[in-house]
Design a protein around this motif. Sequence first.
Motif, PDB file in Angstrom:
ATOM      1  N   LYS A  22     -37.799  -6.369  36.442  1.00  0.00           N
ATOM      2  CA  LYS A  22     -39.227  -6.047  36.577  1.00  0.00           C
ATOM      3  C   LYS A  22     -39.415  -4.570  36.895  1.00  0.00           C
ATOM      4  O   LYS A  22     -40.304  -3.903  36.336  1.00  0.00           O
ATOM      5  CB  LYS A  22     -39.833  -6.911  37.687  1.00  0.00           C
ATOM      6  N   LYS A  23     -38.577  -4.049  37.779  1.00  0.00           N
ATOM      7  CA  LYS A  23     -38.690  -2.652  38.175  1.00  0.00           C
ATOM      8  C   LYS A  23     -38.429  -1.700  37.004  1.00  0.00           C
ATOM      9  O   LYS A  23     -38.922  -0.567  36.987  1.00  0.00           O
ATOM     10  CB  LYS A  23     -37.693  -2.339  39.295  1.00  0.00           C
ATOM     11  N   SER A  24     -37.641  -2.142  36.037  1.00  0.00           N
ATOM     12  CA  SER A  24     -37.236  -1.258  34.936  1.00  0.00           C
ATOM     13  C   SER A  24     -38.186  -1.288  33.749  1.00  0.00           C
ATOM     14  O   SER A  24     -37.971  -0.563  32.763  1.00  0.00           O
ATOM     15  CB  SER A  24     -35.825  -1.633  34.461  1.00  0.00           C
ATOM     16  N   PRO A  28     -37.830   4.370  30.001  1.00  0.00           N
ATOM     17  CA  PRO A  28     -37.029   4.570  28.790  1.00  0.00           C
ATOM     18  C   PRO A  28     -35.532   4.597  29.083  1.00  0.00           C
ATOM     19  O   PRO A  28     -35.098   5.024  30.163  1.00  0.00           O
ATOM     20  CB  PRO A  28     -37.495   5.945  28.270  1.00  0.00           C
ATOM     21  N   ARG A  29     -34.766   4.130  28.131  1.00  0.00           N
ATOM     22  CA  ARG A  29     -33.308   4.169  28.239  1.00  0.00           C
ATOM     23  C   ARG A  29     -32.832   5.618  28.229  1.00  0.00           C
ATOM     24  O   ARG A  29     -33.282   6.423  27.426  1.00  0.00           O
ATOM     25  CB  ARG A  29     -32.679   3.402  27.064  1.00  0.00           C
ATOM     26  N   ARG A  30     -31.929   5.932  29.131  1.00  0.00           N
ATOM     27  CA  ARG A  30     -31.371   7.286  29.136  1.00  0.00           C
ATOM     28  C   ARG A  30     -30.392   7.452  27.983  1.00  0.00           C
ATOM     29  O   ARG A  30     -29.635   6.534  27.673  1.00  0.00           O
ATOM     30  CB  ARG A  30     -30.630   7.560  30.457  1.00  0.00           C
ATOM     31  N   PRO A  31     -30.382   8.617  27.349  1.00  0.00           N
ATOM     32  CA  PRO A  31     -29.438   8.831  26.251  1.00  0.00           C
ATOM     33  C   PRO A  31     -27.999   8.805  26.745  1.00  0.00           C
ATOM     34  O   PRO A  31     -27.710   9.219  27.876  1.00  0.00           O
ATOM     35  CB  PRO A  31     -29.815  10.218  25.704  1.00  0.00           C
ATOM     36  N   ALA A  32     -27.105   8.312  25.913  1.00  0.00           N
ATOM     37  CA  ALA A  32     -25.692   8.224  26.285  1.00  0.00           C
ATOM     38  C   ALA A  32     -25.066   9.610  26.328  1.00  0.00           C
ATOM     39  O   ALA A  32     -25.436  10.502  25.559  1.00  0.00           O
ATOM     40  CB  ALA A  32     -24.948   7.352  25.279  1.00  0.00           C
ATOM     41  N   GLY A  33     -24.106   9.786  27.214  1.00  0.00           N
ATOM     42  CA  GLY A  33     -23.382  11.044  27.311  1.00  0.00           C
ATOM     43  C   GLY A  33     -22.202  11.068  26.352  1.00  0.00           C
ATOM     44  O   GLY A  33     -21.895  10.086  25.675  1.00  0.00           O
ATOM     45  N   CYS A 225     -28.561   1.552  36.999  1.00  0.00           N
ATOM     46  CA  CYS A 225     -29.845   0.847  36.905  1.00  0.00           C
ATOM     47  C   CYS A 225     -30.944   1.841  36.550  1.00  0.00           C
ATOM     48  O   CYS A 225     -31.111   2.866  37.225  1.00  0.00           O
ATOM     49  CB  CYS A 225     -30.165   0.173  38.237  1.00  0.00           C
ATOM     50  N   PRO A 226     -31.746   1.567  35.517  1.00  0.00           N
ATOM     51  CA  PRO A 226     -32.814   2.495  35.124  1.00  0.00           C
ATOM     52  C   PRO A 226     -33.828   2.733  36.233  1.00  0.00           C
ATOM     53  O   PRO A 226     -34.438   3.796  36.314  1.00  0.00           O
ATOM     54  CB  PRO A 226     -33.469   1.792  33.924  1.00  0.00           C
ATOM     55  N   ALA A 227     -34.020   1.721  37.098  1.00  0.00           N
ATOM     56  CA  ALA A 227     -35.049   1.815  38.132  1.00  0.00           C
ATOM     57  C   ALA A 227     -34.558   2.470  39.412  1.00  0.00           C
ATOM     58  O   ALA A 227     -35.355   2.720  40.322  1.00  0.00           O
ATOM     59  CB  ALA A 227     -35.573   0.413  38.455  1.00  0.00           C
ATOM     60  N   TRP A 265     -26.715   7.697  43.884  1.00  0.00           N
ATOM     61  CA  TRP A 265     -28.178   7.732  43.883  1.00  0.00           C
ATOM     62  C   TRP A 265     -28.684   9.152  43.669  1.00  0.00           C
ATOM     63  O   TRP A 265     -29.585   9.384  42.859  1.00  0.00           O
ATOM     64  CB  TRP A 265     -28.707   7.177  45.194  1.00  0.00           C
ATOM     65  N   VAL A 266     -28.111  10.119  44.352  1.00  0.00           N
ATOM     66  CA  VAL A 266     -28.506  11.523  44.184  1.00  0.00           C
ATOM     67  C   VAL A 266     -28.289  11.967  42.745  1.00  0.00           C
ATOM     68  O   VAL A 266     -29.157  12.615  42.136  1.00  0.00           O
ATOM     69  CB  VAL A 266     -27.712  12.430  45.155  1.00  0.00           C
ATOM     70  N   LYS A 267     -27.147  11.616  42.179  1.00  0.00           N
ATOM     71  CA  LYS A 267     -26.846  11.984  40.796  1.00  0.00           C
ATOM     72  C   LYS A 267     -27.858  11.363  39.835  1.00  0.00           C
ATOM     73  O   LYS A 267     -28.376  12.036  38.935  1.00  0.00           O
ATOM     74  CB  LYS A 267     -25.431  11.533  40.431  1.00  0.00           C
ATOM     75  N   ASP A 268     -28.155  10.081  40.033  1.00  0.00           N
ATOM     76  CA  ASP A 268     -29.097   9.404  39.141  1.00  0.00           C
ATOM     77  C   ASP A 268     -30.507   9.980  39.260  1.00  0.00           C
ATOM     78  O   ASP A 268     -31.224  10.110  38.263  1.00  0.00           O
ATOM     79  CB  ASP A 268     -29.125   7.898  39.443  1.00  0.00           C
ATOM     80  N   VAL A 269     -30.925  10.311  40.481  1.00  0.00           N
ATOM     81  CA  VAL A 269     -32.249  10.907  40.664  1.00  0.00           C
ATOM     82  C   VAL A 269     -32.316  12.263  39.969  1.00  0.00           C
ATOM     83  O   VAL A 269     -33.301  12.588  39.296  1.00  0.00           O
ATOM     84  CB  VAL A 269     -32.582  11.039  42.169  1.00  0.00           C
ATOM     85  N   LYS A 270     -31.263  13.059  40.091  1.00  0.00           N
ATOM     86  CA  LYS A 270     -31.247  14.365  39.431  1.00  0.00           C
ATOM     87  C   LYS A 270     -31.276  14.222  37.909  1.00  0.00           C
ATOM     88  O   LYS A 270     -31.942  14.987  37.212  1.00  0.00           O
ATOM     89  CB  LYS A 270     -30.020  15.170  39.868  1.00  0.00           C
ATOM     90  N   GLU A 271     -30.569  13.226  37.395  1.00  0.00           N
ATOM     91  CA  GLU A 271     -30.589  12.990  35.947  1.00  0.00           C
ATOM     92  C   GLU A 271     -31.996  12.603  35.489  1.00  0.00           C
ATOM     93  O   GLU A 271     -32.470  13.050  34.439  1.00  0.00           O
ATOM     94  CB  GLU A 271     -29.583  11.898  35.576  1.00  0.00           C
TER      95      GLU A 271
END
Length: 378
Positions: A22-24, A28-33, A225-227, A265-271
């Motif tokens: 639900k949260k997600s 949008p899906r993040r592009p693959a690296g 997790c996208p959310a 979490w920090v890395k994901d927020v920055k991304e």
Amino acid sequence: MKHLTIGGSTAARTLPCPGWVKKSENIPRRPAGPAAREGSMHHEIMELCQTTNTKPEDHLGFVYKEDGHELTFDEDHLDLSNIAFNATNALLDELDIDEMMIEPFVQIIPDVAGGSIDVLGLSADGKTLLVCDYKFGQVKVSPEENAQMLFYAVAARLDPLTADLFDKVINVELVIIQPKHKGTVFRWKCNVSRLSKFHGELLVATDKVDKGEDKGNPGSHCKYCPAEPYCPEKRQQVHTASTLGARSHNELMEAAALVTQVDEWVKDVKEELFLQLSRGVAIDGWKIVEKRATRKWVDPKVAEAALVKKKVAKKYLYKQDFLTAPQMEKVLKKLKVNFDLDDFIEKKSSGNTLAPEDDSRDAVVVTDVVGALADLVE
């Protein structure tokens, strides 16, 4: 490739945190690296080899395409695919696999939960079922009680496409083939009763998803997790971690258990900040700038010729490859050779990155972002 709301790769998240679905919504899906795209290319090569009875070298020059990126399968990739290919064939022989399906798409709940299995096989006596998954990354993955692997096995047992394979099955071999790790083949065996138990656990979680559960339950499963960057429960966990002291061994242990999750979490927020800024969304306190420029040769061959002409012996110019510009400057200084390299060097940024608003670099003009986010944080 078809992606359902709940798949093998998200099973380990769905069980403890059904609210992520639900949260997600609408994120949008993040592009693959680059690493993910390379792994997907190796998956394609494995599929081609098994479905056409060929070897990896038969597919040199194959072009893998994803999200506007192209990657060519060449000699540099061959060793990794060969390791996975040979390990697969040895495993099939050992388990006496008589019937095999490559990339079958199987579902637990039609159009809601399911996914593709890399290799699904049944032994000649019908008593052993093989569920095999390729992992081409650096982080070692164990098949023991692996939610993704159990999810695939349950899906194969329930889907009409593959259900008849289970008529005589006693044991299920969950196997991960990971060629970047010593041993390559990692196995765990369970019986069909373990699949029934996992199915029951999964039904409890999917029922919560169906009812619109939106409360998060943060933990190590938050990774990818996208959310996660938007999740208030995750932010509360991070806040709690920031208030932990280290005045006793117990407090230190409690804080240590959260370190990896907070870092992720920090890395994901920055991304996510980078992604949104790249799309033109204004976020107070942040901007996108060019990465700090590094000094590189304009043309290594021209620089090499000039240095040879200056009578610098070739043994000083190479380790395995031609030395980088900074390395060469150190060599010349050591040899006491007075030679100005500036005409052969340029300072060039390797791309854009995220930075606080008070960073001295100018913000770059952005439109949209396509491609890797893995290297965005310096």
